[in-house]
Design a protein around this motif. Structure first.
Motif, PDB file in Angstrom:
ATOM      1  N   UNK A 123       0.831  -1.201   0.000  1.00  0.00           N
ATOM      2  CA  UNK A 123       0.000   0.000   0.000  1.00  0.00           C
ATOM      3  C   UNK A 123       0.866   1.251   0.000  1.00  0.00           C
ATOM      4  N   UNK A 124       1.907   1.272   0.840  1.00  0.00           N
ATOM      5  CA  UNK A 124       2.817   2.422   0.858  1.00  0.00           C
ATOM      6  C   UNK A 124       3.528   2.578  -0.479  1.00  0.00           C
ATOM      7  N   UNK A 125       3.900   1.468  -1.096  1.00  0.00           N
ATOM      8  CA  UNK A 125       4.535   1.529  -2.415  1.00  0.00           C
ATOM      9  C   UNK A 125       3.616   2.158  -3.438  1.00  0.00           C
ATOM     10  N   UNK A 126       2.344   1.790  -3.391  1.00  0.00           N
ATOM     11  CA  UNK A 126       1.371   2.375  -4.310  1.00  0.00           C
ATOM     12  C   UNK A 126       1.195   3.870  -4.040  1.00  0.00           C
ATOM     13  N   UNK A 127       1.066   4.237  -2.759  1.00  0.00           N
ATOM     14  CA  UNK A 127       0.855   5.647  -2.393  1.00  0.00           C
ATOM     15  C   UNK A 127       2.008   6.507  -2.883  1.00  0.00           C
ATOM     16  N   UNK A 128       3.240   6.139  -2.478  1.00  0.00           N
ATOM     17  CA  UNK A 128       4.412   6.972  -2.765  1.00  0.00           C
ATOM     18  C   UNK A 128       5.011   6.723  -4.143  1.00  0.00           C
ATOM     19  N   UNK A 129       4.823   5.522  -4.682  1.00  0.00           N
ATOM     20  CA  UNK A 129       5.443   5.204  -5.965  1.00  0.00           C
ATOM     21  C   UNK A 129       4.551   5.372  -7.171  1.00  0.00           C
ATOM     22  N   UNK A 130       3.230   5.344  -6.979  1.00  0.00           N
ATOM     23  CA  UNK A 130       2.298   5.422  -8.106  1.00  0.00           C
ATOM     24  C   UNK A 130       1.353   6.613  -7.970  1.00  0.00           C
ATOM     25  N   UNK A 131       0.547   6.627  -6.909  1.00  0.00           N
ATOM     26  CA  UNK A 131      -0.514   7.624  -6.819  1.00  0.00           C
ATOM     27  C   UNK A 131       0.010   9.048  -6.647  1.00  0.00           C
ATOM     28  N   UNK A 132       0.870   9.271  -5.657  1.00  0.00           N
ATOM     29  CA  UNK A 132       1.346  10.641  -5.416  1.00  0.00           C
ATOM     30  C   UNK A 132       2.129  11.225  -6.593  1.00  0.00           C
ATOM     31  N   UNK A 133       3.039  10.464  -7.235  1.00  0.00           N
ATOM     32  CA  UNK A 133       3.734  11.045  -8.400  1.00  0.00           C
ATOM     33  C   UNK A 133       2.784  11.452  -9.535  1.00  0.00           C
ATOM     34  N   UNK A 134       1.655  10.752  -9.675  1.00  0.00           N
ATOM     35  CA  UNK A 134       0.685  11.093 -10.724  1.00  0.00           C
ATOM     36  C   UNK A 134      -0.194  12.274 -10.333  1.00  0.00           C
ATOM     37  N   UNK A 135      -0.294  12.521  -9.037  1.00  0.00           N
ATOM     38  CA  UNK A 135      -1.121  13.642  -8.575  1.00  0.00           C
ATOM     39  C   UNK A 135      -0.306  14.931  -8.691  1.00  0.00           C
ATOM     40  N   UNK A 136      -0.957  16.044  -8.544  1.00  0.00           N
ATOM     41  CA  UNK A 136      -0.246  17.327  -8.534  1.00  0.00           C
ATOM     42  C   UNK A 136      -0.054  17.833  -7.113  1.00  0.00           C
ATOM     43  N   UNK A 137      -0.190  16.941  -6.143  1.00  0.00           N
ATOM     44  CA  UNK A 137      -0.093  17.337  -4.749  1.00  0.00           C
ATOM     45  C   UNK A 137       1.357  17.386  -4.284  1.00  0.00           C
ATOM     46  N   UNK A 138       1.646  18.339  -3.450  1.00  0.00           N
ATOM     47  CA  UNK A 138       2.968  18.460  -2.829  1.00  0.00           C
ATOM     48  C   UNK A 138       2.828  17.986  -1.392  1.00  0.00           C
ATOM     49  N   UNK A 139       3.639  17.001  -1.035  1.00  0.00           N
ATOM     50  CA  UNK A 139       3.497  16.435   0.308  1.00  0.00           C
ATOM     51  C   UNK A 139       4.587  16.934   1.247  1.00  0.00           C
ATOM     52  N   UNK A 140       4.258  16.871   2.513  1.00  0.00           N
ATOM     53  CA  UNK A 140       5.196  17.154   3.591  1.00  0.00           C
ATOM     54  C   UNK A 140       5.838  15.809   3.912  1.00  0.00           C
ATOM     55  N   UNK A 141       7.088  15.620   3.512  1.00  0.00           N
ATOM     56  CA  UNK A 141       7.690  14.290   3.599  1.00  0.00           C
ATOM     57  C   UNK A 141       8.315  13.969   4.954  1.00  0.00           C
TER      58      UNK A 141
END
Length: 171
Positions: A123-141
């Motif tokens: 799930x974390x791999x999907x969030x950080x490796x797939x979904x977030x890179x495709x989104x235009x969101x900037x995250x607080x890492x």
């Protein structure tokens, strides 16, 4: 990282006010995962926490220093914080700490199913490796957290377990 055939339900965006958590803290890395050990240490001591805001909720946080965010890998050490939400911090049990989590907007993902083998990591791999890179969101890492709610969390080996993963967005 996330695999194209794996995805989570569409996330939601929520805004949370600042809140306080009392619990235990330690160090871990992805390669030397100590997170289950901290849960095992905390659960027998939950009743020591006073002024619990909601007895049905617990949190698992991962915090990183600024410089660690740029060089994150499987061996990067981070701080684990396992705890309960409290309405006030005036009595902290021996060996425990408190943290104030700042008000923030989060993108929230729901993981459903077993944690292992690799369930939660997937799930974390999907969030950080797939979904977030495709989104235009900037995250607080520098941090994220898992939200555990009684009734939804049925154990790490249960296919029907659900937890929420909160990823803070940059202002």
């Amino acid at each position: 990282m996330g695999q194209p055939d794996y995805q989570l339900p569409e996330p939601r965006i929520v805004k949370l006010d600042s809140f306080q958590v009392v619990g235990i803290e330690g160090k871990s890395s992805m390669k030397n995962n100590q997170i289950p050990k901290y849960w095992e240490m905390f659960i027998p001591r939950e009743k020591e926490v006073k002024a619990i805001a909601d007895p049905n909720i617990s949190y698992g946080f991962c915090f990183m220093d600024d410089e660690q965010c740029d060089e994150e890998n499987e061996e990067t050490e981070f701080t684990v914080f396992i705890g309960l939400p409290v309405t006030k911090v005036d009595q902290i049990p021996d060996g425990m700490k408190y943290r104030t989590i700042p008000a923030c907007e989060y993108v929230v993902f729901t993981h459903k199913g077993k944690f292992n083998p690799n369930g939660l990591q997937r799930s974390y791999g999907y969030i950080y490796g797939v979904w977030l890179p495709k989104s235009n969101l900037k995250i607080e890492s520098r941090f994220n957290f898992e939200y555990y709610e009684k009734g939804r969390f049925k154990g790490v080996d249960n296919d029907d377990t659900e937890i929420d993963i909160y990823v803070p967005l940059k202002k």
